[in-house]
Design a protein around this motif. Structure first.
Motif, PDB file in Angstrom:
ATOM      1  N   ASP A  35     -17.155  -8.936 -10.372  1.00  8.98           N
ATOM      2  CA  ASP A  35     -17.387  -9.829  -9.241  1.00  8.98           C
ATOM      3  C   ASP A  35     -16.932  -9.215  -7.926  1.00  8.98           C
ATOM      4  N   LEU A  36     -16.020  -8.270  -7.974  1.00 10.46           N
ATOM      5  CA  LEU A  36     -15.529  -7.628  -6.761  1.00 10.46           C
ATOM      6  C   LEU A  36     -16.446  -6.496  -6.321  1.00 10.46           C
ATOM      7  N   GLY A  37     -17.663  -6.346  -7.028  1.00  9.29           N
ATOM      8  CA  GLY A  37     -18.590  -5.288  -6.619  1.00  9.29           C
ATOM      9  C   GLY A  37     -18.062  -3.932  -6.983  1.00  9.29           C
ATOM     10  N   ALA A  38     -18.131  -2.939  -6.080  1.00 13.73           N
ATOM     11  CA  ALA A  38     -17.754  -1.564  -6.366  1.00 13.73           C
ATOM     12  C   ALA A  38     -16.338  -1.246  -5.886  1.00 13.73           C
ATOM     13  N   LYS A  39     -15.467  -2.226  -5.869  1.00 18.11           N
ATOM     14  CA  LYS A  39     -14.082  -1.987  -5.451  1.00 18.11           C
ATOM     15  C   LYS A  39     -13.338  -1.253  -6.550  1.00 18.11           C
ATOM     16  N   LEU A  40     -12.543  -0.282  -6.152  1.00 21.58           N
ATOM     17  CA  LEU A  40     -11.736   0.475  -7.089  1.00 21.58           C
ATOM     18  C   LEU A  40     -10.289   0.334  -6.658  1.00 21.58           C
ATOM     19  N   PHE A  41      -9.459  -0.133  -7.557  1.00 21.67           N
ATOM     20  CA  PHE A  41      -8.047  -0.294  -7.267  1.00 21.67           C
ATOM     21  C   PHE A  41      -7.283   0.765  -8.034  1.00 21.67           C
ATOM     22  N   TYR A  42      -6.557   1.577  -7.322  1.00 25.76           N
ATOM     23  CA  TYR A  42      -5.782   2.629  -7.958  1.00 25.76           C
ATOM     24  C   TYR A  42      -4.330   2.181  -8.068  1.00 25.76           C
ATOM     25  N   LEU A  43      -3.817   2.179  -9.284  1.00 24.09           N
ATOM     26  CA  LEU A  43      -2.406   1.897  -9.520  1.00 24.09           C
ATOM     27  C   LEU A  43      -1.766   3.190  -9.989  1.00 24.09           C
ATOM     28  N   SER A  44      -0.576   3.490  -9.500  1.00 26.21           N
ATOM     29  CA  SER A  44       0.034   4.791  -9.753  1.00 26.21           C
ATOM     30  C   SER A  44       0.440   5.017 -11.202  1.00 26.21           C
ATOM     31  N   GLY A  45       0.571   3.969 -11.975  1.00 30.24           N
ATOM     32  CA  GLY A  45       0.894   4.140 -13.384  1.00 30.24           C
ATOM     33  C   GLY A  45       1.893   3.111 -13.870  1.00 30.24           C
ATOM     34  N   MET A  46       2.198   3.187 -15.137  1.00 35.34           N
ATOM     35  CA  MET A  46       3.104   2.227 -15.751  1.00 35.34           C
ATOM     36  C   MET A  46       4.503   2.828 -15.864  1.00 35.34           C
ATOM     37  N   VAL A  47       5.498   1.989 -15.666  1.00 37.28           N
ATOM     38  CA  VAL A  47       6.898   2.378 -15.840  1.00 37.28           C
ATOM     39  C   VAL A  47       7.491   1.426 -16.861  1.00 37.28           C
ATOM     40  N   HIS A  48       7.943   1.950 -17.985  1.00 34.08           N
ATOM     41  CA  HIS A  48       8.485   1.139 -19.088  1.00 34.08           C
ATOM     42  C   HIS A  48       7.481   0.080 -19.557  1.00 34.08           C
ATOM     43  N   GLY A  49       6.207   0.457 -19.617  1.00 33.51           N
ATOM     44  CA  GLY A  49       5.173  -0.440 -20.131  1.00 33.51           C
ATOM     45  C   GLY A  49       4.682  -1.486 -19.152  1.00 33.51           C
ATOM     46  N   GLU A  50       5.066  -1.413 -17.884  1.00 31.54           N
ATOM     47  CA  GLU A  50       4.625  -2.380 -16.882  1.00 31.54           C
ATOM     48  C   GLU A  50       4.180  -1.647 -15.615  1.00 31.54           C
ATOM     49  N   TYR A  51       3.220  -2.270 -14.908  1.00 29.98           N
ATOM     50  CA  TYR A  51       2.814  -1.723 -13.618  1.00 29.98           C
ATOM     51  C   TYR A  51       3.879  -2.049 -12.590  1.00 29.98           C
ATOM     52  N   GLN A  52       3.927  -1.280 -11.519  1.00 25.61           N
ATOM     53  CA  GLN A  52       4.948  -1.476 -10.499  1.00 25.61           C
ATOM     54  C   GLN A  52       4.711  -2.779  -9.745  1.00 25.61           C
ATOM     55  N   LYS A  53       5.773  -3.513  -9.531  1.00 24.09           N
ATOM     56  CA  LYS A  53       5.705  -4.866  -8.976  1.00 24.09           C
ATOM     57  C   LYS A  53       5.057  -4.897  -7.585  1.00 24.09           C
ATOM     58  N   GLN A  54       5.396  -3.956  -6.729  1.00 23.78           N
ATOM     59  CA  GLN A  54       4.851  -3.952  -5.369  1.00 23.78           C
ATOM     60  C   GLN A  54       3.351  -3.694  -5.371  1.00 23.78           C
ATOM     61  N   GLU A  55       2.866  -2.828  -6.258  1.00 25.89           N
ATOM     62  CA  GLU A  55       1.432  -2.563  -6.338  1.00 25.89           C
ATOM     63  C   GLU A  55       0.662  -3.787  -6.811  1.00 25.89           C
ATOM     64  N   ILE A  56       1.193  -4.504  -7.799  1.00 23.43           N
ATOM     65  CA  ILE A  56       0.541  -5.729  -8.283  1.00 23.43           C
ATOM     66  C   ILE A  56       0.574  -6.803  -7.207  1.00 23.43           C
ATOM     67  N   HIS A  57       1.660  -6.878  -6.464  1.00 18.42           N
ATOM     68  CA  HIS A  57       1.760  -7.838  -5.356  1.00 18.42           C
ATOM     69  C   HIS A  57       0.689  -7.547  -4.304  1.00 18.42           C
ATOM     70  N   ASN A  58       0.538  -6.277  -3.933  1.00 17.42           N
ATOM     71  CA  ASN A  58      -0.487  -5.897  -2.953  1.00 17.42           C
ATOM     72  C   ASN A  58      -1.891  -6.177  -3.472  1.00 17.42           C
ATOM     73  N   LEU A  59      -2.133  -5.914  -4.743  1.00 13.79           N
ATOM     74  CA  LEU A  59      -3.434  -6.196  -5.346  1.00 13.79           C
ATOM     75  C   LEU A  59      -3.732  -7.685  -5.321  1.00 13.79           C
ATOM     76  N   GLY A  60      -2.752  -8.499  -5.699  1.00 12.78           N
ATOM     77  CA  GLY A  60      -2.925  -9.954  -5.676  1.00 12.78           C
ATOM     78  C   GLY A  60      -3.175 -10.485  -4.279  1.00 12.78           C
ATOM     79  N   ARG A  61      -2.470  -9.939  -3.301  1.00 16.89           N
ATOM     80  CA  ARG A  61      -2.671 -10.373  -1.913  1.00 16.89           C
ATOM     81  C   ARG A  61      -4.076 -10.025  -1.435  1.00 16.89           C
TER      82      ARG A  61
END
Length: 89
Positions: free
Chosen positions: A30-56
């Motif tokens: 639904d977001l079309g051709a948007k690509l979101f790059y996340l730097s990677g997982m730390v201890h099995g979770e994505y970084q909190k600030q990146e998920i916050h920015n994605l959600g915003r």
């Protein structure tokens, strides 16, 4: 499943590095051709600030259906299992 508003529910699907998978997911996105790059997982979770920015970003974005998507039916399948007997093949 992510809720970004009272009437908007989002499903996030992680895509591997396979071009065929990327093309298939782009057909139903639904977001079309948007690509979101996340730097990677730390201890099995994505970084909190990146998920916050994605959600915003998702919460303020206006969704416009793609012309191709509205004119072509599609099905997104999680898996395909074929049940058949060896004698029927």
């Amino acid at each position: 499943i992510l809720f970004s508003g009272k009437k908007r529910r989002l499903t996030i699907i992680e895509c591997g590095c396979d071009i065929n998978t990327m093309i298939d997911l782009a057909k139903v996105a639904d977001l079309g051709a948007k690509l979101f790059y996340l730097s990677g997982m730390v201890h099995g979770e994505y970084q909190k600030q990146e998920i916050h920015n994605l959600g915003r970003f998702i919460s303020v974005m206006k969704f416009r259906p793609l012309t191709w998507q509205t004119s072509h039916p599609y099905v997104l399948a999680d898996r395909c299992v074929v049940f058949s007997l060896c004698s029927s093949i």
